[in-house]
Design an enzyme around this catalytic site. Structure first.
Site, PDB file in Angstrom:
ATOM      1  CB  SER A  25      -1.416  77.277  32.615  1.00 24.32           C
ATOM      2  OG  SER A  25      -2.113  76.810  33.754  1.00 24.32           O
ATOM      3  CE1 TYR A  50       3.354  73.845  33.897  1.00 24.30           C
ATOM      4  CE2 TYR A  50       1.485  74.953  34.926  1.00 24.30           C
ATOM      5  CZ  TYR A  50       2.008  74.167  33.912  1.00 24.30           C
ATOM      6  OH  TYR A  50       1.178  73.714  32.910  1.00 24.30           O
TER       7      TYR A  50
END
Length: 261
Positions: free
Chosen positions: A146, A159
């Site tokens: 990401s 995350y």
């Protein structure tokens, strides 16, 4: 035809990739997920061009090594092997939980699913990938990192940490699997609008003009953008000289200065 195993394939980016590969007749897809499998299967069956012999739907919690091994074995039995693994499944449940309130257990659970699951699935599929490396399509692993591996918002510690670890795991695996001629790369999506690929009730509100204009390309990303990059990375002819890299698909946002204009 390639055989591709996709984790977290019943929703979001994973579902978008699976739909693209199946209905473009680019690969047989084994879709692993621990929820919404029935919804995903119904969606596939409802579309013209669906071929049940090219799609497999398997319930699997990638944090459970026994379930991972069983799902890989079922995929091998059904499709005769695996040419590409796309490690997409991710736990996002800690989004919005403040650092002060985030427990160590929840932090570690996110790492177990996102990083540990990527490790476990790749390891379980390794014998198949070794065989595929000698075949016409070669063998590759594509991890979903990401842009949060490189930049952050508040309250995303678990995350973001997991995605940074996936970026590092990608180049570590590329080194370790290079003797077998297995390429390992990662995609780092930015803002990808997958609301229509998630199983939520209610209408999807259109994004604003300002949302789109934050990107140099003039729009927010779609799952198709990520699917096209995945197809490029699994193509031995197109990307055979690439391994160990994490490639942003973000419309330029990670290179954009954030001053107000």
């Amino acid at each position: 035809m390639r055989s591709v195993l996709i984790t977290g394939g019943a929703g979001g980016i994973g579902l978008g990739i699976a739909l693209h590969l199946h209905f473009k007749q680019l690969a047989r897809v084994s879709i692993l997920d621990k929820q919404h499998l029935a919804d995903a299967q119904h969606l596939f069956c409802s579309k013209a061009g669906f071929d049940a012999e090219r799609a497999l739907f398997l319930s699997c919690d990638i944090a459970d090594e026994a379930q991972v091994k069983a799902a890989v074995a079922k995929t091998n039995h059904t499709f005769g092997g695996i040419d590409c693994v796309i490690n997409n499944a991710a736990d996002q449940s800690t989004f919005g939980t403040s650092f002060e309130d985030l427990s160590l257990d929840r932090f570690m659970q996110t790492l177990t699913v996102n990083v540990g699951g990527t490790f476990a699935v790749t390891q379980a599929a390794l014998p198949s990938l070794k065989r595929a490396a000698q075949g016409p399509y070669g063998a590759s692993v594509i991890n979903l990192s990401s842009t949060r591996a490189f930049q952050s918002e508040r309250d995303t510690e678990a995350y973001s940490t997991s995605k940074g670890a996936i970026t590092s795991l990608t180049h570590a695996l590329a080194a370790s699997l290079s003797p077998y001629h297995i390429r390992v790369n990662a995609i780092a999506p930015g803002w990808i609008d997958v609301r229509e690929l998630q199983w939520r009730s209610g209408e999807v509100e259109p994004l604003s003009k300002e949302d789109h204009e934050q990107h140099w390309v003039g729009r927010v990303g779609t799952a198709q953008d990520v699917a096209h990059m995945a197809c490029f990375l699994m193509d031995q002819e197109a990307s055979g000289f690439m391994t160990g890299h994490t490639l942003p698909v973000d419309g330029g946002m990670t290179k954009k200065m954030m001053y107000v204009e």
